[in-house]
Design an enzyme around this catalytic site. Structure first.
Site, PDB file in Angstrom:
ATOM      1  N   ILE A  95       0.650  -0.887   0.072  1.00 23.12           N
ATOM      2  CA  ILE A  95      -0.319   0.067   0.210  1.00 23.12           C
ATOM      3  C   ILE A  95       1.115   1.448  -0.015  1.00 23.12           C
ATOM      4  O   ILE A  95       0.521   2.727  -1.260  1.00 23.12           O
ATOM      5  CB  ILE A  95      -1.417  -0.445   1.207  1.00 23.12           C
ATOM      6  CG1 ILE A  95      -1.786  -1.290   1.358  1.00 23.12           C
ATOM      7  CG2 ILE A  95      -1.789   1.138   0.876  1.00 23.12           C
ATOM      8  CD1 ILE A  95      -2.706  -1.138   0.167  1.00 23.12           C
ATOM      9  N   HIS A 132      -7.861 -11.044  -6.441  1.00 16.83           N
ATOM     10  CA  HIS A 132      -9.087 -12.180  -6.218  1.00 16.83           C
ATOM     11  C   HIS A 132      -9.794 -10.803  -7.101  1.00 16.83           C
ATOM     12  O   HIS A 132      -9.940 -10.131  -7.128  1.00 16.83           O
ATOM     13  CB  HIS A 132      -9.305 -11.462  -4.366  1.00 16.83           C
ATOM     14  CG  HIS A 132      -8.163 -12.283  -3.366  1.00 16.83           C
ATOM     15  ND1 HIS A 132      -8.777 -13.944  -3.667  1.00 16.83           N
ATOM     16  CD2 HIS A 132      -7.908 -12.056  -2.901  1.00 16.83           C
ATOM     17  CE1 HIS A 132      -8.374 -13.775  -2.667  1.00 16.83           C
ATOM     18  NE2 HIS A 132      -7.470 -13.151  -1.931  1.00 16.83           N
ATOM     19  N   VAL A 255       9.577   6.016  12.384  1.00 22.15           N
ATOM     20  CA  VAL A 255       8.357   6.703  12.870  1.00 22.15           C
ATOM     21  C   VAL A 255       7.760   6.396  13.876  1.00 22.15           C
ATOM     22  O   VAL A 255       7.085   5.515  14.660  1.00 22.15           O
ATOM     23  CB  VAL A 255       7.057   6.839  11.766  1.00 22.15           C
ATOM     24  CG1 VAL A 255       5.751   8.349  12.876  1.00 22.15           C
ATOM     25  CG2 VAL A 255       7.713   7.511  11.150  1.00 22.15           C
ATOM     26  N   LYS A 342     -11.417 -15.609   3.923  1.00 20.82           N
ATOM     27  CA  LYS A 342     -11.939 -16.351   2.138  1.00 20.82           C
ATOM     28  C   LYS A 342     -10.914 -18.365   3.137  1.00 20.82           C
ATOM     29  O   LYS A 342     -10.179 -18.216   2.946  1.00 20.82           O
ATOM     30  CB  LYS A 342     -11.012 -16.124   0.891  1.00 20.82           C
ATOM     31  CG  LYS A 342     -12.146 -15.206   0.334  1.00 20.82           C
ATOM     32  CD  LYS A 342     -11.153 -14.661  -0.554  1.00 20.82           C
ATOM     33  CE  LYS A 342     -10.509 -12.918  -0.134  1.00 20.82           C
ATOM     34  NZ  LYS A 342     -10.441 -12.679   1.385  1.00 20.82           N
ATOM     35  N   CYS A 495      22.355 -20.688  -8.514  1.00 23.78           N
ATOM     36  CA  CYS A 495      21.853 -20.296  -7.479  1.00 23.78           C
ATOM     37  C   CYS A 495      21.057 -21.707  -8.471  1.00 23.78           C
ATOM     38  O   CYS A 495      20.491 -21.110  -9.779  1.00 23.78           O
ATOM     39  CB  CYS A 495      20.156 -19.607  -7.190  1.00 23.78           C
ATOM     40  SG  CYS A 495      18.928 -20.717  -7.144  1.00 23.78           S
ATOM     41  N   CYS A 532      16.373 -26.842  -2.362  1.00 22.44           N
ATOM     42  CA  CYS A 532      17.279 -27.135  -1.194  1.00 22.44           C
ATOM     43  C   CYS A 532      17.797 -25.306  -0.568  1.00 22.44           C
ATOM     44  O   CYS A 532      18.317 -25.277   0.549  1.00 22.44           O
ATOM     45  CB  CYS A 532      18.685 -26.675  -2.302  1.00 22.44           C
ATOM     46  SG  CYS A 532      19.681 -25.461  -2.751  1.00 22.44           S
ATOM     47  N   CYS A 537      23.281 -21.974  -2.701  1.00 24.24           N
ATOM     48  CA  CYS A 537      23.665 -20.686  -3.261  1.00 24.24           C
ATOM     49  C   CYS A 537      24.172 -19.673  -1.843  1.00 24.24           C
ATOM     50  O   CYS A 537      24.875 -18.693  -2.417  1.00 24.24           O
ATOM     51  CB  CYS A 537      22.860 -20.069  -3.960  1.00 24.24           C
ATOM     52  SG  CYS A 537      21.496 -19.607  -3.076  1.00 24.24           S
TER      53      CYS A 537
HETATM   54  C1  LIG Z   1      -1.103 -15.101   5.271  1.00 28.28           C
HETATM   55  C2  LIG Z   1      -2.001 -14.190   4.171  1.00 28.28           C
HETATM   56  C3  LIG Z   1      -2.424 -14.041   2.821  1.00 28.28           C
HETATM   57  C4  LIG Z   1      -3.227 -13.434   1.932  1.00 28.28           C
HETATM   58  N1  LIG Z   1      -3.466 -13.194   0.866  1.00 28.28           N
HETATM   59  C5  LIG Z   1      -3.636 -12.433   0.495  1.00 28.28           C
HETATM   60  C6  LIG Z   1      -4.123 -12.482  -1.027  1.00 28.28           C
HETATM   61  O1  LIG Z   1      -3.972 -13.643  -1.455  1.00 28.28           O
HETATM   62  N2  LIG Z   1      -4.499 -11.718  -1.788  1.00 28.28           N
HETATM   63  C7  LIG Z   1      -4.736 -10.260  -1.203  1.00 28.28           C
HETATM   64  O2  LIG Z   1      -5.323  -9.298  -2.113  1.00 28.28           O
HETATM   65  N3  LIG Z   1      -4.783 -10.166   0.472  1.00 28.28           N
HETATM   66  C8  LIG Z   1      -3.983 -10.567   1.321  1.00 28.28           C
HETATM   67  N4  LIG Z   1      -3.707 -10.225   1.710  1.00 28.28           N
HETATM   68  C9  LIG Z   1      -3.591  -9.141   2.509  1.00 28.28           C
HETATM   69  C10 LIG Z   1      -2.629  -8.589   1.943  1.00 28.28           C
HETATM   70  O3  LIG Z   1      -1.431  -9.011   1.978  1.00 28.28           O
HETATM   71  C11 LIG Z   1      -2.635  -7.234   2.437  1.00 28.28           C
HETATM   72  O4  LIG Z   1      -3.875  -6.794   3.189  1.00 28.28           O
HETATM   73  C12 LIG Z   1      -1.829  -6.423   2.857  1.00 28.28           C
HETATM   74  O5  LIG Z   1      -0.383  -6.343   2.014  1.00 28.28           O
HETATM   75  C13 LIG Z   1      -1.606  -5.167   3.066  1.00 28.28           C
HETATM   76  O6  LIG Z   1      -0.910  -4.082   3.212  1.00 28.28           O
HETATM   77  P1  LIG Z   1       0.529  -3.195   3.719  1.00 28.28           P
HETATM   78  O7  LIG Z   1       0.748  -2.466   3.207  1.00 28.28           O
HETATM   79  O8  LIG Z   1      -1.190  -2.356   3.959  1.00 28.28           O
HETATM   80  O9  LIG Z   1       0.828  -4.014   4.870  1.00 28.28           O
HETATM   81  P2  LIG Z   1       2.434  -4.240   5.071  1.00 28.28           P
HETATM   82  O10 LIG Z   1       2.622  -4.976   4.256  1.00 28.28           O
HETATM   83  O11 LIG Z   1       2.611  -4.478   6.785  1.00 28.28           O
HETATM   84  O12 LIG Z   1       3.071  -2.449   4.790  1.00 28.28           O
HETATM   85  C14 LIG Z   1       3.368  -1.548   6.443  1.00 28.28           C
HETATM   86  C15 LIG Z   1       4.491  -1.479   6.824  1.00 28.28           C
HETATM   87  O13 LIG Z   1       4.674  -0.298   8.074  1.00 28.28           O
HETATM   88  C16 LIG Z   1       5.604  -0.935   8.392  1.00 28.28           C
HETATM   89  N5  LIG Z   1       5.374   0.047   9.741  1.00 28.28           N
HETATM   90  C17 LIG Z   1       4.891   0.142  10.736  1.00 28.28           C
HETATM   91  N6  LIG Z   1       5.091   0.795  11.786  1.00 28.28           N
HETATM   92  C18 LIG Z   1       6.098   1.859  11.153  1.00 28.28           C
HETATM   93  C19 LIG Z   1       6.428   2.646  11.770  1.00 28.28           C
HETATM   94  N7  LIG Z   1       6.068   3.408  12.926  1.00 28.28           N
HETATM   95  N8  LIG Z   1       7.122   3.957  11.097  1.00 28.28           N
HETATM   96  C20 LIG Z   1       7.869   2.855   9.875  1.00 28.28           C
HETATM   97  N9  LIG Z   1       6.818   1.972   9.127  1.00 28.28           N
HETATM   98  C21 LIG Z   1       6.274   1.342  10.045  1.00 28.28           C
HETATM   99  C22 LIG Z   1       5.928  -2.142   8.169  1.00 28.28           C
HETATM  100  O14 LIG Z   1       7.180  -2.365   8.666  1.00 28.28           O
HETATM  101  C23 LIG Z   1       5.099  -2.479   7.217  1.00 28.28           C
HETATM  102  O15 LIG Z   1       6.598  -3.028   6.833  1.00 28.28           O
HETATM  103  C24 LIG Z   1      -2.926 -11.636   2.611  1.00 28.28           C
HETATM  104  C25 LIG Z   1      -2.759 -11.580   3.807  1.00 28.28           C
HETATM  105  C26 LIG Z   1      -2.117 -12.491   5.264  1.00 28.28           C
HETATM  106  C27 LIG Z   1      -1.845 -12.065   6.419  1.00 28.28           C
END
Ligand SMILES: Cc1cc2nc3c(=O)[nH]c(=O)nc-3n(C[C@H](O)[C@H](O)[C@H](O)COP(=O)(O)OP(=O)(O)OC[C@H]3O[C@@H](n4cnc5c(N)ncnc54)[C@H](O)[C@@H]3O)c2cc1C
Ligand SMILES: Cc1cc2nc3c(=O)[nH]c(=O)nc-3n(C[C@H](O)[C@H](O)[C@H](O)COP(=O)(O)OP(=O)(O)OC[C@H]3O[C@@H](n4cnc5c(N)ncnc54)[C@H](O)[C@@H]3O)c2cc1C
Lengths: 584, 427
Positions: A95, A132, A255, A342, A495, A532, A537
């Site tokens: 995001i 999805h 932050v 799901k 690799c 592996c 690697c």
């Molecule tokens: C097992 C699993 C399977 C999933 N499968 C799917 C799927 O098939 N399809 C789908 O659409 N969605 C899926 N999802 C959901 C999807 O992974 C998440 O909705 C999406 O990755 C969220 O992205 P994000 O950027 O909000 O969060 P994140 O990827 O968690 O990013 C947030 C980031 O903010 C950083 N952060 C936090 N606090 C601070 C701070 N104070 N200062 C600086 N940085 C900070 C963190 O370190 C992190 O890197 C799945 C989730 C899981 C757990």
């Protein structure tokens, strides 16, 4: 009539949850007190969420629960001290990376802050990568609308970023012949959500489409728009394209607070961002902090929601299994169609492996990625959705945690309290599928907020196309030979499982968002992700890392901070190096 | 280097098996070359700096590199080309032979063709995920072979205090190596009731250094966020399930795994040769030729995991000779008459899995017992006919055994079965 908080208290008491204080804060229900265990904590949160309210802030303490360890970045310097950015994005998940890239369409300075050693190492690097179709979410929810929009946008995003998208389609297998009665309801929901191309496929035809599918299916509802992508590659590619268009990415940058000043009555403005690498000013801030998004909201005095944490575990199967199934399949229980996740199932990947999962389990910690036998057993039971899969095909497994609000929907909106803060919070599944759409909107909100402060011009130089590193395996033999002749590093395959060359590893270390850790190289190149699992690697990659990063081997890490590889030199190398050092 | 349009024999892998195969094929008059993905020949022996190699073949105790060097020197003398740092992307059946699609940093992408193809690709180590070790996944979980490479080739120490899971030979050797390097080995944990490595290694690597060996125990959980901080160990029952209440936390900064080797057979598999689930190697006859694909041979650890390099070289030699004979033979394919050779009572596996009874001569049979037996009698029979009988003072699963027998002149009709009877070892 009694007030909502009173009614919540009554209902909680009926469920045996006593001594909980409920108040209304900014239209959200706030729970305070103590509960016996995590189950009660969940029960209380969900109970409150069923009442009319904006969101739920569950501040109940859980008896005897050890607080989560705060993992502070090892780094502390003043790199950012005194700087200014027009737009700051907090969180390097998909995001945040996508939002940063959308912001570079404008002629403004953009910073992306990530607390860990690489982008995409939390939820965005630990999911199924399913784009999805947008069917599972309830009609009218943000999840449904953003998912359907995101799904459509990905065709373009995939092309622009050079990250392959495979529209493999997915099938919801019917577990019970009676479920056929639900088909009209499925069509209705698909229409309400705007999911195109859905079809009912009868049992016999399903066998023709997927030769190895379980015999226990009774037909399928199919979604041709469903696709798969590498989620971490997508996030990294977004970040790289953002940097190519002028954004700056700061890793190991956490932050830890904001400076605020009053603006209009009852409202504030965020003036500065405090981090472990200095304090700097910002005109607008986007909260994309994933599982910590409520913490960021709290720093800004706008904590109108809290999160709960739903872990999911997936198994990765050997590439040999890739040929055994084309589409994603799942077989949810009837009641799970309405549940919070799901059902999980079998998902192909663009790299040719199959994934089994994910599971869904509520846990009391945010960044807790351990796995247990119970998780694996649960996944085993899904192996038989495909008759040809065996336990021995599993090469590894991983866990991720979904950031869920109590209302179980995304929060994507400008803060009502802080003039220049935008929230993208509670981005649970289908957050990956929705990312391009969410990013468009949060960037638009941010630009609107900026426009109140100054004029904002378009970035004339914006190039949506990411300059991607070469993948020699995608070239024709002639092109590849030419590449190798001009740079032999592309001909040294290090690799053996994934066929990744030294040149590609080097490129990952020099990219616009360079890998600094072994895991970072893995995510960018796939080296070490094969059967592996880095057994062969790893030593070679460490040598390349050491040379490129100009760091001694003893300081290299798996994923930043204290995840070192070595404790020192062997007896034989010790004196040699010491002598060399002494002479020099 | 002049490349023929088509080689008689191409060997994939320049470990001891591949080197022996190439030498044997060359000596039989076949044009032969070796493909090796690493920068030097020698295979895994390059990192085995301890001694104990070559007792059977040379009657001497050599180190791994010394052993490999003897073959490498002969390969150099005979000018057998070794394509090093050359990666095999894909192999295919081409005409009556094979086409190998290769990549290296000198020629780029190229293809070599051959009449016969020998896979001597060795094995890889089973990983933590494949034995389902749970908990967190910090830095500091290495397979024994990787730790061996870090120490012996790169000169870096992977830990100060470690736990070793699995009593395979590499794990035992590493217990000693780490101790000599000043690290502390808290203990070796083995899920089975007996060690899976050679007795000689248990004595020389553990007992001599007072390193405890915990049998019927395992690691159930890993702790630590960034680097391993400890592991939970516990006893297991007869079904290898952890016994509740026996858990113990062990502080350590590293977990080293010696939990099994997996023959590397992606090449033969992609060509459609079925693998034996018991050995992990291709199903072959006594010439080491795949029963499903004529012209494809397998030897060394890729065929089945050997505890002694001497046997690896032997299978390599035999496979190389047979490949040469096959490649140089008349184009008419000999009609094979394959009779299965199956493991019977108390036998874990046999190699070969088939005997071509149309071929006269001696058959070498390798097998492992499935449990430890004293005064063991091995009987090889085909229907009513007993082909061979032999007694062994003791048979242990970690130790591979070797037998020879003659294919009776009038051939055999029924499947050959190897049975073993004997006394359960007294504690
Ligand atoms: C097992 C699993 C399977 C999933 N499968 C799917 C799927 O098939 N399809 C789908 O659409 N969605 C899926 N999802 C959901 C999807 O992974 C998440 O909705 C999406 O990755 C969220 O992205 P994000 O950027 O909000 O969060 P994140 O990827 O968690 O990013 C947030 C980031 O903010 C950083 N952060 C936090 N606090 C601070 C701070 N104070 N200062 C600086 N940085 C900070 C963190 O370190 C992190 O890197 C799945 C989730 C899981 C757990
Ligand atoms: C880590 C480890 C430690 C060991 N330690 C001992 C010990 O201490 N004592 C002992 O007696 N035995 C030991 N062994 C057993 C040892 O493997 C055998 O004794 C012997 O070395 C096996 O020989 P090989 O030729 O079959 O395989 P290897 O020695 O593994 O050689 C296989 C070769 O094939 C190459 N190769 C594989 N696939 C390809 C491909 N697709 N393209 C090109 N080249 C390829 C590899 O790079 C390698 O050089 C050890 C094994 C391992 C894995």
């Amino acid at each position: 009539m009694k007030s909502v908080p009173d009614r919540v208290v009554k209902t909680l008491e009926k469920k045996g949850l006593t001594g909980i204080a409920v108040t209304l804060e900014e239209e959200s229900l706030c729970l305070k007190g103590m509960v016996k265990n995590h189950d009660d904590w969940l029960k209380a949160g969900y109970t409150a969420a069923a009442f009319p309210c904006r969101e739920v802030i569950n501040d109940l303490a859980i008896q005897g629960l050890e607080p989560e360890k705060d993992r502070l970045p090892a780094l502390s310097d003043s790199l950012l001290e005194g700087r200014h950015f027009d737009a700051v994005v907090i969180g390097g998940g998909v995001i945040g990376c996508a939002a940063a890239r959308e912001l570079t369409r404008w002629d403004i300075s953009v910073a992306l802050l990530e607390k860990d050693g690489d982008v995409s190492c939390h939820a965005s690097g630990r999911n199924d990568g399913m784009v999805h179709p947008g069917f599972a979410a309830h009609p009218g929810t943000k999840k449904a609308t953003y998912n359907v929009r995101g799904n459509k946008l990905y065709t373009r995003v995939s092309e622009d970023l050079g990250v392959p998208l495979v529209r493999c389609g997915s099938m919801l297998l019917l577990k019970n012949p009676l479920y056929i009665l639900l088909i009209p309801y499925f069509f209705l929901r698909a229409r309400q959500n705007g999911v195109e191309g859905c079809r009912f496929i009868e049992r016999r035809k399903v066998f023709q489409l997927e030769k190895q599918v379980t015999r226990k299916q009774w037909g399928a509802f199919s979604f041709p728009t469903a696709g798969v992508m590498s989620p971490y590659r997508t996030a990294i590619a977004y970040a790289e394209n953002a940097v190519q268009n002028g954004a700056e990415v700061f890793l190991d940058t956490r932050v830890r607070g904001f400076r605020l000043e009053p603006s209009k009555p009852g409202k504030t403005r965020l003036t500065a961002v405090e981090t472990n690498r200095g304090t700097f000013t910002a005109s607008v801030v986007i909260n994309a902090a994933g599982i910590w998004a409520d913490r960021i909201a709290q720093y800004a005095g706008d904590r109108f929601f809290s999160l709960h944490y739903r872990k999911g575990v997936d198994c990765i199967l050997d590439k040999k299994t890739g040929a055994l199934q084309q589409r994603a399949t799942g077989m949810p229980e009837l009641f799970q169609l309405r549940a919070k996740t799901k059902g999980g199932g079998i998902v192909p990947t663009t790299e040719g492996n199959l994934l089994i999962g994910p599971t869904a389990e509520e846990i009391p910690y945010r960044e807790e990625y351990s796995t247990s036998q119970t998780d694996i057993d649960a996944l085993m039971s899904r192996l038989n959705l495909n008759r040809a899969l065996k336990k021995e095909d599993i090469i590894t497994y991983f866990a991720g945690v979904r950031a869920c609000t109590w209302k179980e929907d995304f929060i994507i909106e400008p803060s009502r309290k802080v003039d220049n803060l935008i929230h993208a919070a509670g981005i649970q599944s289908p957050g990956f599928a929705s990312a391009p759409a969410i990013a468009e909107d949060v960037a638009a909100f941010a630009v609107e907020a900026l426009k109140l402060q100054r004029t904002v011009m378009e970035n004339r130089c914006f190039n949506p196309r990411r300059e991607a590193p070469v993948n020699p395996r995608n070239l024709s033999p002639q092109e590849r030979t030419k590449l190798i002749q001009s740079d032999p590093a592309y001909g040294r395959v290090i690799c053996r499982c994934e066929g990744v060359s030294e040149g590609e590893v080097r490129d990952a270390l020099r990219s616009s968002v360079p890998a600094m850790t072994l895991d970072g190289i893995k995510r960018r190149t796939r080296a070490g992700m094969g059967r592996c699992h880095g057994g062969f690697c790893t030593p070679r990659i460490l040598e390349i890392m050491s040379a490129e990063l100009k760091e001694p081997m003893e300081r290299l890490t798996k994923r930043g901070a204290g995840s070192l590889f070595f404790t020192g030199l062997t007896k034989e190398t010790e004196p040699k190096k010491a002598v060399k050092g002494g002479e020099a | 280097m002049m490349n023929p349009k088509e080689w008689d024999v191409l060997v994939v892998g320049a470990g001891p098996a591949g080197l022996a195969a190439a030498l044997a094929a060359h000596n039989k008059g076949a044009s032969t070359a070796i493909i090796e993905r690493e920068d030097r020949p020698g295979g895994i022996l390059k990192q085995c700096i301890h001694d104990g190699f070559g007792l059977v073949r040379f009657g001497e105790k050599l180190t791994g590199p010394e052993y490999a060097f003897r073959d490498i020197r002969r390969i150099e003398e005979k000018k057998i080309p070794v394509f090093t740092e050359t990666y095999l992307e894909k192999s295919e059946i081409l005409g009556g032979g094979f086409g190998l699609h290769l990549v290296n940093n000198r020629a780029g992408v190229f293809t070599l063709r051959s009449k016969a193809l020998v896979f001597a690709t060795g094995c890889r180590e089973r990983t933590a995920r494949q034995v389902f070790i749970h908990g967190t996944r910090p830095s500091g979980i290495w397979t024994a072979g990787l730790a061996q490479y870090f120490i012996n080739i790169q000169g870096y120490m992977p830990c100060r205090r470690c736990v070793i899971l699995g009593s395979g030979d590499i794990g035992l050797i590493m217990a000693r190596r780490l101790t000599l390097e000043g690290a502390e080995v808290e203990g070796v944990y083995e899920v089975l009731p007996e060690p899976s490595g050679l007795t000689r290694n248990v004595v020389q690597c553990l007992e001599d250094y007072a390193i405890p060996l915990h049998l019927s125990s395992t690691v159930t959980r890993v702790h630590g966020e960034d680097r391993v901080e400890g592991v939970t160990v516990s006893a297991v029952d007869a079904q290898r399930r952890p016994v509740p209440g026996t858990e113990r936390y062990v502080e350590c900064d590293c977990l080293i795994l010696s939990v099994g080797l997996i023959p590397e057979n992606e090449g033969p598999e992609a060509l459609g040769t079925p693998l034996d689930r018991l050995t992990g190697g291709p199903i072959i006859d006594q010439r080491y030729m795949s029963t499903a694909l004529a012209g494809l041979f397998s030897c060394g650890n890729a065929l089945h995991v050997s505890d002694l390099v001497d046997y690896v070289s032997e299978t390599g030699h035999s496979a190389g000779e047979a490949a040469a004979v096959y490649a140089l033979g008349k184009s008419t394919k000999p009609s094979r008459k394959l009779v299965p050779l199956r493991p019977g009572n108390n036998v874990r596996y046999t190699v070969p899995q088939y005997v071509d009874v149309s071929l006269p001569g001696t058959v070498t049979l390798f097998f492992r017992s499935s449990r430890t037996l004293e005064h063991a009698r091995a009987t090889l029979s085909s229907g009513e006919t007993t082909v061979l009988k032999k007694t062994f003072p003791v048979l242990r699963p970690p130790e591979m055994e070797r037998l020879e027998f003659q294919v009776p002149e009038n051939g055999l009709e029924d499947a050959l079965v190897l049975h073993i009877t004997g006394r359960e070892e007294k504690g």
